[in-house]
Enzyme design. Structure first.
Site, PDB file in Angstrom:
ATOM      1  CG  ASP A  18      -2.119   0.898   1.087  1.00 53.00           C
ATOM      2  OD1 ASP A  18      -2.342   1.420  -0.021  1.00 53.00           O
ATOM      3  OD2 ASP A  18      -2.836   1.098   2.088  1.00 53.00           O
ATOM      4  NE  ARG A  22      -1.395   6.613   1.315  1.00 49.67           N
ATOM      5  CZ  ARG A  22      -1.456   5.667   2.228  1.00 49.67           C
ATOM      6  NH1 ARG A  22      -1.123   5.949   3.475  1.00 49.67           N
ATOM      7  NH2 ARG A  22      -1.818   4.450   1.901  1.00 49.67           N
ATOM      8  CD1 TRP A  23       7.376   6.635  -2.983  1.00 47.90           C
ATOM      9  CD2 TRP A  23       6.792   7.074  -5.112  1.00 47.90           C
ATOM     10  NE1 TRP A  23       8.531   6.797  -3.707  1.00 47.90           N
ATOM     11  CE2 TRP A  23       8.200   7.071  -5.016  1.00 47.90           C
ATOM     12  CE3 TRP A  23       6.202   7.325  -6.352  1.00 47.90           C
ATOM     13  CZ2 TRP A  23       9.029   7.303  -6.113  1.00 47.90           C
ATOM     14  CZ3 TRP A  23       7.026   7.573  -7.444  1.00 47.90           C
ATOM     15  CH2 TRP A  23       8.424   7.559  -7.321  1.00 47.90           C
ATOM     16  CG  ASN A  66      -7.797  -1.892  -5.279  1.00 48.83           C
ATOM     17  OD1 ASN A  66      -6.889  -2.691  -5.054  1.00 48.83           O
ATOM     18  ND2 ASN A  66      -8.094  -0.914  -4.416  1.00 48.83           N
ATOM     19  CB  SER A 194      -7.811  -3.685   2.866  1.00 50.17           C
ATOM     20  OG  SER A 194      -7.524  -2.496   3.558  1.00 50.17           O
TER      21      SER A 194
HETATM   22  C1  IPE Z   1      -5.400  -2.782  -0.288  1.00 53.42           C
HETATM   23  O1  IPE Z   1      -5.066  -1.449  -0.429  1.00 53.42           O
HETATM   24  C2  IPE Z   1      -5.361  -3.468  -1.607  1.00 53.42           C
HETATM   25  C3  IPE Z   1      -4.050  -3.586  -2.220  1.00 53.42           C
HETATM   26  C4  IPE Z   1      -2.917  -3.253  -1.699  1.00 53.42           C
HETATM   27  C5  IPE Z   1      -4.041  -4.154  -3.547  1.00 53.42           C
HETATM   28  P1  IPE Z   1      -6.186  -0.302  -0.555  1.00 53.42           P
HETATM   29  O2  IPE Z   1      -5.465   0.970  -0.670  1.00 53.42           O
HETATM   30  O3  IPE Z   1      -7.137  -0.656  -1.634  1.00 53.42           O
HETATM   31  O4  IPE Z   1      -6.945  -0.440   0.841  1.00 53.42           O
HETATM   32  P2  IPE Z   1      -7.831   0.597   1.637  1.00 53.42           P
HETATM   33  O5  IPE Z   1      -8.890   1.076   0.698  1.00 53.42           O
HETATM   34  O6  IPE Z   1      -6.939   1.711   2.069  1.00 53.42           O
HETATM   35  O7  IPE Z   1      -8.359  -0.165   2.802  1.00 53.42           O
HETATM   36  C1  IPE Z   2      -1.576   0.246  -3.346  1.00 52.42           C
HETATM   37  O1  IPE Z   2      -1.360   1.614  -3.388  1.00 52.42           O
HETATM   38  C2  IPE Z   2      -1.794  -0.354  -4.710  1.00 52.42           C
HETATM   39  C3  IPE Z   2      -3.189  -0.722  -4.991  1.00 52.42           C
HETATM   40  C4  IPE Z   2      -4.173  -0.658  -4.144  1.00 52.42           C
HETATM   41  C5  IPE Z   2      -3.469  -1.193  -6.332  1.00 52.42           C
HETATM   42  P1  IPE Z   2      -2.555   2.650  -3.386  1.00 52.42           P
HETATM   43  O2  IPE Z   2      -2.889   2.976  -4.782  1.00 52.42           O
HETATM   44  O3  IPE Z   2      -3.662   2.174  -2.544  1.00 52.42           O
HETATM   45  O4  IPE Z   2      -1.864   3.898  -2.697  1.00 52.42           O
HETATM   46  P2  IPE Z   2      -2.510   4.931  -1.673  1.00 52.42           P
HETATM   47  O5  IPE Z   2      -3.089   4.127  -0.547  1.00 52.42           O
HETATM   48  O6  IPE Z   2      -3.567   5.670  -2.428  1.00 52.42           O
HETATM   49  O7  IPE Z   2      -1.380   5.793  -1.252  1.00 52.42           O
HETATM   50 MG    MG Z   3      -4.104   2.364  -0.586  1.00 48.77          MG
END
Ligand code: IPE
Ligand code: IPE
Ligand code: MG
Length: 245
Positions: A18, A22-23, A66, A194
């Protein structure tokens, strides 16, 4: 470099990767650039696990929830996944790594399905490590599917109600070939699961780090393993009981 005991490695590490978005934001880039950078962390982590001798690595790459993200991000992720699979297949073969998937693969678009199928097929006999990608994965969906299959098999007389045990239930899940995870790592400072491996993580050790997934490297993995090795897994018993075994 963080020191770890190679005799006491977790057999199965699961990671909620995760923080890509944000990165990207931190670097004034688009979200898909964050995912692209995240692929480098995947490569590094797979290599590190293989070198250490970790038997199973399961990566949460795309959740069933997602799909509800903006279309451009979903498309970007799918394209990256396809590219990643094309570019990694040789390395998986060279390192004797078997690729597997969990989740609703049918929901993925055709070119991704194709390269996934090829990679899973090609690596099926590799046995030094199992790399499992959770794609279009949701633990609740997985359990519902298992219940449906069990009921179906009961209807056709393949199993009886009495045969429904924890072990049987596990064998109907997508993870049937994997041991339960010993260690769960979640990056980016979020403290939740999650919808990931809810049944399988009944006794998994959880490790959370603020590092954003694209920045996650070998030493971050070693830190997680070192912390895991300091824990006492009691499985409901007392500390005294554990120390006697
Ligand atoms: C969990 O991350 C799913 C993956 C890393 C693929 P999310 O970013 O989707 O989770 P929530 O929405 O913050 O719980
Ligand atoms: C995790 O990074 C990758 C997936 C869920 C596909 P995010 O895309 O959730 O990154 P943040 O949580 O928005 O920073
Ligand atoms: Mg995320």
């Amino acid at each position: 470099m963080t020191n770890i005991d190679l005799q006491k490695l977790p057999q199965h590490i699961a990671i909620i990767m995760d923080g890509n978005g944000r990165w990207a934001q931190k670097h004034a880039l688009g979200r898909v650039s964050g995912h692209k950078k995240g692929a480098e962390a995947v490569r590094d982590t797979v290599r590190a696990c293989r070198e250490l001798g970790i038997k199973c690595l399961t990566l949460y790459a795309f959740s069933v929830e997602n799909w509800l993200r903006p279309n451009s991000e979903v498309e970007g992720l799918m394209r990256l996944l396809e590219e990643f699979l094309h570019s990694e297949i040789q390395e998986l073969m060279d390192n004797d790594i078997r690729l597997m998937t969990i989740g609703n693969i049918d929901a993925l678009r055709e070119p991704v399905k194709k390269v996934l199928k090829e990679s899973v097929g090609k690596t099926a006999k590799n046995s030094s490590m199992i790399l499992t990608l959770a794609l279009s994965y949701g633990s609740r969906d997985e359990m519902i599917h298992a219940v449906r299959k069990i009921l179906n098999d009961k209807d056709t007389g393949k199993i009886t109600t009495e045969e429904i045990t924890k072990e049987l239930f596990s064998s109907y899940l997508d993870t049937s070939l994997l041991p339960d995870p010993d260690l769960l790592i979640r990056t980016s400072g979020e403290y939740r699961v999650s919808n990931f491996l809810l049944w399988q993580m009944a006794y998994t050790e959880f490790y959370f780090t603020d590092v954003l997934w694209p920045d996650f490297r070998r030493d971050d993995l070693l830190k997680a393993i070192a912390e895991y090795q300091r824990r006492e897994r009691r499985f409901g018993l007392t500390s005294d009981q554990i120390q006697k075994t």
